[in-house]
Design a protein around this motif. Sequence first.
Motif, PDB file in Angstrom:
ATOM      1  N   UNK A 182      -6.953 -35.834 -48.084  1.00 24.10           N
ATOM      2  CA  UNK A 182      -7.574 -34.579 -47.650  1.00 24.10           C
ATOM      3  C   UNK A 182      -6.510 -33.571 -47.240  1.00 24.10           C
ATOM      4  N   UNK A 225     -18.370 -26.672 -44.236  1.00 21.12           N
ATOM      5  CA  UNK A 225     -17.043 -26.048 -44.129  1.00 21.12           C
ATOM      6  C   UNK A 225     -16.241 -26.193 -45.414  1.00 21.12           C
ATOM      7  N   UNK A 239     -16.223 -34.361 -46.027  1.00 24.24           N
ATOM      8  CA  UNK A 239     -15.234 -35.261 -46.636  1.00 24.24           C
ATOM      9  C   UNK A 239     -15.266 -35.171 -48.160  1.00 24.24           C
ATOM     10  N   UNK A 285     -17.458 -32.286 -35.756  1.00 25.12           N
ATOM     11  CA  UNK A 285     -16.977 -32.847 -37.026  1.00 25.12           C
ATOM     12  C   UNK A 285     -17.184 -31.899 -38.203  1.00 25.12           C
ATOM     13  N   UNK A 286     -18.227 -31.053 -38.132  1.00 24.69           N
ATOM     14  CA  UNK A 286     -18.512 -30.199 -39.286  1.00 24.69           C
ATOM     15  C   UNK A 286     -17.664 -28.932 -39.299  1.00 24.69           C
ATOM     16  N   UNK A 287     -16.811 -28.742 -38.280  1.00 21.19           N
ATOM     17  CA  UNK A 287     -16.011 -27.511 -38.218  1.00 21.19           C
ATOM     18  C   UNK A 287     -15.073 -27.398 -39.419  1.00 21.19           C
ATOM     19  N   UNK A 288     -14.280 -28.428 -39.620  1.00 27.09           N
ATOM     20  CA  UNK A 288     -13.427 -28.470 -40.817  1.00 27.09           C
ATOM     21  C   UNK A 288     -13.030 -29.920 -41.078  1.00 27.09           C
ATOM     22  N   UNK A 289     -12.301 -30.155 -42.157  1.00 28.14           N
ATOM     23  CA  UNK A 289     -11.999 -31.552 -42.492  1.00 28.14           C
ATOM     24  C   UNK A 289     -11.050 -32.188 -41.486  1.00 28.14           C
ATOM     25  N   UNK A 349     -22.805 -33.521 -41.054  1.00 26.27           N
ATOM     26  CA  UNK A 349     -22.482 -32.362 -41.884  1.00 26.27           C
ATOM     27  C   UNK A 349     -20.986 -32.094 -42.000  1.00 26.27           C
ATOM     28  N   UNK A 350     -20.210 -33.144 -42.045  1.00 22.20           N
ATOM     29  CA  UNK A 350     -18.784 -32.981 -42.340  1.00 22.20           C
ATOM     30  C   UNK A 350     -18.636 -32.721 -43.838  1.00 22.20           C
ATOM     31  N   UNK A 362     -13.263 -33.400 -38.897  1.00 24.43           N
ATOM     32  CA  UNK A 362     -14.073 -34.470 -39.478  1.00 24.43           C
ATOM     33  C   UNK A 362     -13.318 -35.796 -39.424  1.00 24.43           C
ATOM     34  N   UNK A 363     -12.075 -35.772 -39.877  1.00 21.71           N
ATOM     35  CA  UNK A 363     -11.317 -37.040 -39.914  1.00 21.71           C
ATOM     36  C   UNK A 363     -10.895 -37.427 -38.495  1.00 21.71           C
ATOM     37  N   UNK A 392      -7.648 -41.631 -46.866  1.00 22.29           N
ATOM     38  CA  UNK A 392      -8.519 -40.458 -46.984  1.00 22.29           C
ATOM     39  C   UNK A 392      -7.880 -39.276 -46.259  1.00 22.29           C
ATOM     40  N   UNK A 399     -12.343 -38.398 -53.870  1.00 19.26           N
ATOM     41  CA  UNK A 399     -11.953 -39.353 -52.830  1.00 19.26           C
ATOM     42  C   UNK A 399     -12.955 -40.505 -52.765  1.00 19.26           C
ATOM     43  N   UNK A 418     -12.613 -36.895 -35.667  1.00 18.27           N
ATOM     44  CA  UNK A 418     -13.732 -37.540 -34.971  1.00 18.27           C
ATOM     45  C   UNK A 418     -14.064 -38.890 -35.600  1.00 18.27           C
ATOM     46  N   UNK A 419     -13.963 -38.981 -36.923  1.00 18.01           N
ATOM     47  CA  UNK A 419     -14.306 -40.250 -37.566  1.00 18.01           C
ATOM     48  C   UNK A 419     -13.316 -41.346 -37.172  1.00 18.01           C
TER      49      UNK A 419
END
Lengths: 200, 249, 576
Positions: free
Chosen positions: A47, C258, C242, A127-131, C239-240, A134-135, A43, C265, A137-138
């Motif tokens: 991304x 964002x 992906x 995590x919601x700032x950008x991808x 609220x990511x 997001x990845x 992923x 995916x 933090x995940x």
Amino acid sequence: MSGDSGIRYISHPHPVTGVTNSKLGIWCFLASEVMLFGGLFSAYILLRMGAASWPEGSAILNVPLATLNTMILITSSVTMVMSWASLALKDFKKYRWFMAVTILLGLAFLVVKGFEYAHKFEHHHTPSTNTFYAIYFTLTGLHGLHVLGGILVNTYFLFPGSALWKKDPDQFMGRIEAAGLYWHFVDLVWIFLFPVLYLL
Amino acid sequence: MEKYYGWGLPIDISTHGYGIDRIIHIMHAAMALLFIGWFVFLIYVLFRFRARKHPVAIHDVKHFKFPTIVEVGVAVFEAILLAAFSFPIWVHLHDQLPSKEKALEVRVVAEQFAWNIHYPGRDGVFGRTDAKMMDAANPLGLDKADPAAADDVTTINQMHVPVDKPILAHLSAKDVIHSFYLPVMRIKQDAVPGQSIPVWFQAKATGDFEIACAQLCGLGHYRMKGYFVVDTPDKFDAWFLENEPKLLK
Amino acid sequence: MSEHASHDLPFWRKYIFSTDHKVIGIQYLITGLLFLLFGFILMLILRWQLAYPGQPLPFIGHLFPESQMIGGIMLPEFYYQLGAMHGTIMVFLGVVPVAVGGFGNFVMPLQIGAPDMAFPKLNMMSYWLYFIGAVIMIASFFVPGGAAQSGWTSYPPLSNIASVGQTFWLVGMAFMINSSLLGSINFITTIIQLRAPGLTFNRLPFFVWAQFVTSFLLLLAFPPLMAASVMQLMDRVAHTSFFMPTGLVVNGALSSVSGGGSPLLWQHLFWFLAHPEVYVLILPAMGIVGEIIACNTRKPLYGYKALVYSVIYIGVLSFVVWAHHMFLTGMGTTMSAFFQVTTMIISIPSVVILTTFVLSLWGGSIRFSVPMLFALAFLPMFGVGGLTGLPLGLATADIHLHDTYYVIGHFHYVVAPGTLFALFAGVYYWFPKATGRMMSDKLGRIHFFLSFIFMNGIFLPMFIMGLAGVSRRLYDPTQFAHNLSTQPLNVVMSISAWLLGLSQIPFIINFFGSIFRGKKVDNNPWKATTLEWTAPSPPPHGNFATEPHVHRGPYEYSVPGAKQDFIPQSAPEGAR
């Protein structure tokens, strides 16, 4: 034979496969874990390839802290091996010592990670700032959960679980070996995560 | 409309559809042949070797060669089907897009639950669109300040195309995944948000047809219907003139 | 061994939180069967709307709350919940738990002569994780907005913006995934480590092989879905983005996320699981059918090796066909060509398995017992399901057939009259082992013939509708002109479905009635060769009084010169 269940190869390896049940089981589990992190890594690749721009990990993440964490985890892998080796040498006291150090190092890793997270949240990088975040933090969050799981298992083997040592030392050693394999895997995942997220 | 749709495949008014229909027909003929042969054999065996008539089973049955021949035959058949029928049509539809000069270009932007159709107008250039400008009156978010946008024609759920001319549609979606489905045109293509996917076709007959959504897109998915009208070139031009922005007239 | 262990246990340890593989297997089986019934009932309700769109559901319509039906007329919200949950429940809460959790758990250790699974406690945990996951799934019907309604495939962005039921779906799935993870580790370890002495891999009953390959599929294919579920959960809760691309405009408002993600995916990760999952559904069924055919033809399976190789081959290949579900997502020529080729290749071993089963009948002495009837019906039904997969696997034909009723017909033929028939066959076949009693033959035959007719009554018309271009997942198909001519078929299908529902009554009576009143039988009522039939019925804790030793292959039926027409695998060398 062992215990009253009649299940074979709990303490002693199967003559043909050369492994105990728990060792084969933990390898299967790790294979599944590889697929889990593999899914997340792919992923990440997808991304990143599809992104218009991708931040430089080293510019926005704390590389020195992560390097420290890498050291901590590698050291803990060594102490984990030492605890198992102490059992092989029938030195239960040393085992407990090394196991305790392994657990403390695992906790230290989580504390450092916690500082990193807190720092990010302070700057409203969530995590919601950008991808990328997001990845980040995940992946690190899921890895952190794995570390936590390892700590819990090791703590069990340090205190209540160690009673087995008196009853069936071979089985107990098998369990510590399995826990060790898991711990090394968690370490290995971090060794992939560190360059992928922080350096590349 | 009933006449277009019966119990078999819907009528095909596209230039490429015969290839798709042919592969469906060949495949089903082969499947029927295989299944009926196999099924008759099954029934025969069940009848012949029922316990009442055949009380003692044979432990060592000889090796059958015929099934291997069938299996190899199936494999060869599939290879031919792929190479001779399936790949060429796919290449035709996806890699041999008509040139922009020859074709009528159009954008199809799907949303819950409508089809926005965007014609570039006389200049052949699509006006700039921006998600920030989208509202009920301007569902495409067309930037009126852009000179290229001045002559653009936009419609909702009305797609008119001329017959015998290649149409190059650029599919996209505003919110969720939809699928642009023209049953009579043998066209079905997902419209994925964040992507623009080209699809092209050419009608060889006129008529009033439907655009359907083929991918679950929410509660109104079942009524996400558009009208797809294939006109003669004259009628199409007349329709187009009628719908052009007023300032041009 | 462990005789004493089972006697002292209190009821809740013996039957509720048991670590005995047989009890867990029966728990799985009964829970799974109940969920199959529940998922089926959801579809029976849904089918009213398809047959008579917009008309009030008679008798029970007014019992539903206003969020689901108004004046007995189904709302689209409820329709899509029923659709999504029917798929999810049937696959993840019904068929897999019965096929793997139920039959795998109960039969496999017996067939390999083991006293239990390698990790009995993990086995218990596996069941309870499944149970919790199932409770979460069902609970989602009662949360605001109702259960998941984005299809069992949960494609984002639609699922990302769906109501909270989707979060329940994801959490429920996470429990299912971990449950099957524990199960598959257990199965693989048990089969590799705990086979009885002499039971080499080429003497393994075909059922065990099927479970073995299935376990690898579960072990390796599920984790990517776990990864995907975690990501969708992040999208929904943190609220990511992906699966959310930049610039989404939902309900006329620019999305605040964002962006930068990719909806496709999810599809890749989902189908990476869900295609092997199809084989998880079908391989155990094939295993059951193989056992029953060998026993009821009184001869060895024809081409045992070909069967085993085919199953392994299917297992490996099933990891490289997933994108044939995605031909219409804008896939390029090279990628579509690759997945078309792999799809065609994977059809070959299925053809081999089917052919081998039919050839196994040749030269047999065929007993038409109830399990055999179901096993025999599996063959043509799976044949139809498998063959109709071919046009779908050709990207070009898929342009017309994709997401139509043709697809629904195809996979239901594989799973419903295919796998479900095999599972019924298994229930009738192993029931005497689990209870020491037979199920009623007469009720079994009624159940079989009615089910066979109505199954086809439901699914055969789907192909006609699909060819006519009728899309799936339409709350009201009559909205489109191209659906009108075949709409009468929806009535046929719905009536068949309701009659199929009634046809299950003899089975339910038979199943629960025979536990108490079935004819008592000895340990080996079918005169079968595999090890489970040498254990007492029902087998005690620890299974075998003395560890069995295996001396021959699994299907030594009708050996020339032998006294009986079967020789158990554990009969000593030279026993005739």
